[in-house]
Write an enzyme that holds these catalytic residues in place. Structure first.
Site, mmCIF file in Angstrom:
data_model
loop_
_atom_site.group_PDB
_atom_site.id
_atom_site.type_symbol
_atom_site.label_atom_id
_atom_site.label_comp_id
_atom_site.label_asym_id
_atom_site.label_seq_id
_atom_site.Cartn_x
_atom_site.Cartn_y
_atom_site.Cartn_z
ATOM 1 N N GLN A 50 -8.512 13.140 36.363
ATOM 2 C CA GLN A 50 -9.477 13.100 35.199
ATOM 3 C C GLN A 50 -8.787 13.258 33.885
ATOM 4 O OE1 GLN A 50 -12.049 16.599 33.461
ATOM 5 N NE2 GLN A 50 -13.140 15.958 35.306
ATOM 6 N N HIS A 59 -8.851 13.617 29.343
ATOM 7 C CA HIS A 59 -9.534 14.031 28.072
ATOM 8 C C HIS A 59 -9.508 12.997 27.282
ATOM 9 C CE1 HIS A 59 -8.943 18.745 28.623
ATOM 10 N NE2 HIS A 59 -10.142 18.233 29.420
ATOM 11 N N GLU A 99 -13.480 12.885 29.966
ATOM 12 C CA GLU A 99 -14.121 13.631 29.353
ATOM 13 C C GLU A 99 -14.212 13.921 27.920
ATOM 14 O OE1 GLU A 99 -15.202 18.483 30.112
ATOM 15 O OE2 GLU A 99 -13.351 17.648 30.832
ATOM 16 N N GLU A 146 -19.651 18.806 34.218
ATOM 17 C CA GLU A 146 -18.932 19.980 34.957
ATOM 18 C C GLU A 146 -18.877 21.384 34.115
ATOM 19 O OE1 GLU A 146 -14.801 18.666 35.872
ATOM 20 O OE2 GLU A 146 -14.376 18.464 33.782
ATOM 21 N N GLN A 199 -14.870 22.713 39.222
ATOM 22 C CA GLN A 199 -13.729 22.755 38.474
ATOM 23 C C GLN A 199 -12.968 23.953 38.248
ATOM 24 O OE1 GLN A 199 -12.769 21.224 33.688
ATOM 25 N NE2 GLN A 199 -14.577 22.429 34.076
ATOM 26 N N ASP A 220 -5.582 21.781 33.482
ATOM 27 C CA ASP A 220 -5.856 21.131 31.982
ATOM 28 C C ASP A 220 -5.362 22.374 30.954
ATOM 29 O OD1 ASP A 220 -7.683 23.187 32.639
ATOM 30 O OD2 ASP A 220 -9.617 22.274 32.050
ATOM 31 N N SER A 274 -8.124 18.796 35.656
ATOM 32 C CA SER A 274 -9.387 18.859 35.251
ATOM 33 C C SER A 274 -9.566 18.349 33.830
ATOM 34 C CB SER A 274 -9.928 20.402 35.280
ATOM 35 O OG SER A 274 -9.986 20.782 36.569
#
Length: 773
Positions: free
Chosen positions: A163, A165, A192, A243, A318, A357, A384
């Site tokens: 995943q 950002h 995200e 999430e 998460q 993350d 994440s």
């Protein structure tokens, strides 16, 4: 004795670590990181070895059941249950299974976790009958390597993913669309976003949803905002997962946010009812950050969170510290605890986005070490939120890996042949996708009367590395766009129709495909992602690891994709680069072959033996010096000390030592210099063993022309029978091997391809036409 100097003078003592000398090691404070002091905040828990708050005492695992009712859980009577206990006891525990599961010794269950003969399905079944304290006690038996192995066995989906950002410091929608398109190309299964200015959420959501539809369909998207508005954005169809439903391991932390497990479960159900994939967020040290840790270990509190999440019926979590990771990692065993909580998550059959993350350290070594277990074990989502953008544009704060470290992550995948979910992207392809995303978003803006970006704005974003290089929207300008989207009630279908009307039919279809998934509900399955237009999840792609040769294995195609990183050095690339220097060198120097070189000469003669490709296919040293300049420096040095240089080309070898020894055996003085085209050089004497030279320049990338001149001078002094001070090329600890060995190997292959067994040394006459540049 060491003499201390008063601190008031601004000086450091001789024993201060900052003063160098014997105390030269870098301290934590050098990068503003310090572990928590044991006597204040943390102790080493003697029973489970994990980070714990001072005075922490976790409850002992246990359960009492009578007439289908729980009388006590983990030593707490039912009458004293807090709301978390009530929720776990009512909705997590299988009371028919609990007596069997809880009766098993914790160490025995721990051994089952790392035993390839015990199937994952059996362990997942047992987990449904284990209390939080029991889960924590079991995983506490495992070492770091055992935790990583157990995680590879217990994770839910077989195929790993990742995943990313996608944010920027200006909330610029053009940049968001472009960066989202690039993230899709890199292979992120989910992207995200969040914003620097809260009211810009609708603009961010629209921009990223358009960008995520560029190039292929199936990348899921989330806009992290205030929970109510985030749900509204989801209802409008822009987002496909969420999430940000946070849960905590203490009642106080829950109620501080006006929440309960029931309110969170209701919110999760609201998302699911609208076809939005959802997982919760928790992680070690969040309770400490909230101020309510109840003097319990990080692991026990997180085990409560995870049981709570399973009880809520969410499909994933998460996990792995998340915002609390920097705090958890300051405590003894903290990073190991983060691994352990992730193991509990997958053991409970939850999809797991395994943290990584929040950047838990400024130490690159610690960052790389933290992510490695999840990279080699595989994960539903390794990060994440890996920063697909630069650090300063990451509105969530810097991730463990950001745009600056993207190539490092791709190389880690290749090094370990471990699938981290990402692919390398060619720069021309990335630019093409960025331009397409910007044009598509501008088409939507025009169709829906949201804005008219100029050509200059679009161009600045297309070629920018980050928002510092763009001349596009400001946060204030974005706020008007965002408020307009919200006020007009624009939804994802409006965007799809706008794309289609303006000629972006492929992008419209891609976005529509994701919206259709919300109707079918297929991606509400545990650990669901979309690959090549197909939903894969724990249902149709279950992790079936059972030992070597089972579970996820790289296909030949995937192995090739991981190996196909950018800027790979090849023999052809080396030759192409070298050829660009040929014309300039031919203006500086000429080599004229004179036949076989005689093994005779005056007593002051120093023979310089050059390698086969020297000045023929290779023209510069690794330090970038033209070979003509190197020969001139060596020759001038020899003459400066009364020697006479003679140059020969040796074709029977390209080895530095044998070049030097062969040259020495030809010289009247018995002293020779061996010189490779890459710049490595030796001074040799004819009666010495091949690798027992007089002087060696092994660090060609940092060897200067002055060093080569000094080498020539010393060779002439050796020829006179003197013992000069050896020329030393100083280093500053550079990893020269890591930086240059690939190039060196290819250069040497080029050299050796020109060697001939038994070839005679060739005398060459050198003429300098002009000075080296």
């Amino acid at each position: 004795m060491s003499k201390s100097v008063s601190g008031e003078s601004g000086k450091t003592s001789a024993t201060d670590p900052r003063s160098g000398g014997a105390n030269r090691w870098r301290r934590f404070a050098d990068w503003d990181e310090r572990p928590l002091r044991l006597d204040r905040f943390a102790i080493e828990d003697p029973e489970n070895g994990f980070a714990a708050f001072k005075g922490a005492k976790d409850p002992k695992p246990g359960i009492e059941i009578a007439d289908g009712r729980i009388l006590s859980m983990d030593g707490i009577p039912a009458a004293d249950f807090d709301m978390i206990d009530h929720f776990i006891a009512t909705h997590h525990l299988d009371l028919d299974l609990a007596p069997e599961a809880m009766a098993l010794p914790s160490r025995e269950i721990a051994r089952m976790l790392v035993d390839v003969a015990v199937p994952r399905t059996e362990l997942a079944r047992l987990a449904h009958g284990l209390t939080p304290a029991k889960l924590a006690e079991v995983v506490a038996q495992l070492s770091a390597i055992e935790l990583a192995f157990a995680f590879s066995k217990m994770r839910t989906r077989k195929t790993p993913g990742n995943q990313g950002h996608v944010t920027n410091a200006k909330d610029d929608p053009l940049q968001l669309a472009a960066d989202a398109a690039a993230a899709v190309a890199f292979g992120f299964d989910e992207i995200e976003t969040t914003m620097r200015v809260a009211r810009n959420s609708w603009s961010n959501a629209l921009a990223c949803s358009v960008g995520a539809a560029i190039g292929r369909w199936g990348t899921l998207f989330q806009c992290s905002s205030e929970e109510n508005e985030e749900l509204q954005i989801g209802m409008a169809g822009f987002t496909s997962y969420a999430e940000t439903v946070s849960v905590y391991g203490t009642e106080k932390a829950f109620t501080d946010g006006d929440d309960t497990p029931w309110s969170k479960a209701f919110l999760a159900a609201a998302y699911a009812s609208r076809g939005i994939k959802m997982r919760c967020t928790s992680g070690a040290a969040s309770e400490l950050l909230m101020g309510f840790h109840e003097a319990k270990s990080l692991l026990y509190l997180e085990a409560r969170c995870l049981c709570l999440q399973r009880a809520m019926g969410v499909q994933g979590t998460q996990n792995g510290g998340i915002d609390g990771a920097p705090l958890a990692s300051t405590m003894p065993g903290g990073v190991r605890e983060l691994m352990a909580e992730n193991l509990i998550a997958v053991w409970l059959d939850l999809e797991c986005a395994t943290g990584n993350d929040a950047r838990h350290s400024e130490s690159e070594i610690r960052v790389g070490a933290k992510i490695l277990p999840f990279l080699i074990a595989g994960s539903d989502l390794v990060c994440s939120g890996m920063g697909s953008i630069l650090k300063y544009d990451n509105s969530f704060n810097p991730s463990s890996f950001n745009g600056e470290e993207m190539e490092d992550f791709l190389v880690l995948q290749r090094d370990f042949e471990a699938d981290g979910g990402l692919n390398s992207v060619d720069e021309s392809r990335a630019l093409e996708l960025r331009r397409r995303a910007i044009d598509a978003l501008c088409a939507v803006f025009a169709e829906l009367d949201l804005g008219s970006p100029t050509a200059a704005m679009k161009q600045s974003v297309a070629i920018a590395s980050g928002s510092n290089e763009t001349a596009s929207y400001t946060p204030r300008e974005v706020s008007f766009i965002s408020e307009k989207i919200k006020a007009k009630g624009i939804n994802v279908l409006d965007v799809i129709k706008a794309l289609a009307r303006r000629g972006f039919r492929e992008e419209a279809e891609n976005l529509l495909q994701v919206v259709r998934l919300r109707v079918s509900g297929d991606y509400l399955q545990t650990a669901a992602v979309v690959r090549r237009g197909r939903v894969i999840s724990a249902v149709n792609d279950p992790n079936d690891y059972g030992g070597p040769g089972s579970g996820y294995r790289l296909s030949p195609q995937r192995r090739q994709e991981l190996a196909a990183i950018r800027d790979v050095l090849t023999r052809e690339e080396v030759l192409r680069t070298e050829a660009t220097y040929a014309a300039a060198e031919n203006r500086r120097i000429t080599y004229r072959a004179l036949g076989t070189a005689p093994a005779a000469g005056p007593e002051n003669e120093v023979v310089v033996g050059v390698s086969p490709a020297f000045g023929i296919k290779l023209y510069r040293t690794l330090a970038g010096h033209p070979l003509s300049a190197v020969l001139r420096a060596i020759g001038d040095g020899i003459r400066a000390r009364g020697g006479e240089p003679r140059f020969v080309r040796l074709r029977h070898t390209a080895d530095t030592s044998f070049l030097g020894l062969s040259a020495a055996r030809l010289a009247g003085s018995g002293i020779g210099i061996g010189l490779q085209a890459k710049g490595t050089a030796v001074i040799h004497q004819k009666d010495r063993l091949p690798h027992h030279n007089l002087e060696l320049f092994s660090n060609a990338p940092i060897t200067t022309l002055d060093h080569y001149r000094g080498l020539g001078e010393n060779a002439a002094l050796y020829a006179r029978g003197e013992m000069p001070e050896p020329v030393v090329v100083p280093t500053q600890g550079q990893a020269l091997g890591a930086r240059y060995h690939a190039q060196v190997a290819l250069i040497y292959a080029i050299e050796t391809s020109l060697t001939q067994d038994g070839a005679k040394p060739e005398a060459i006459e050198i003429s300098f036409q002009e000075a080296a540049e």
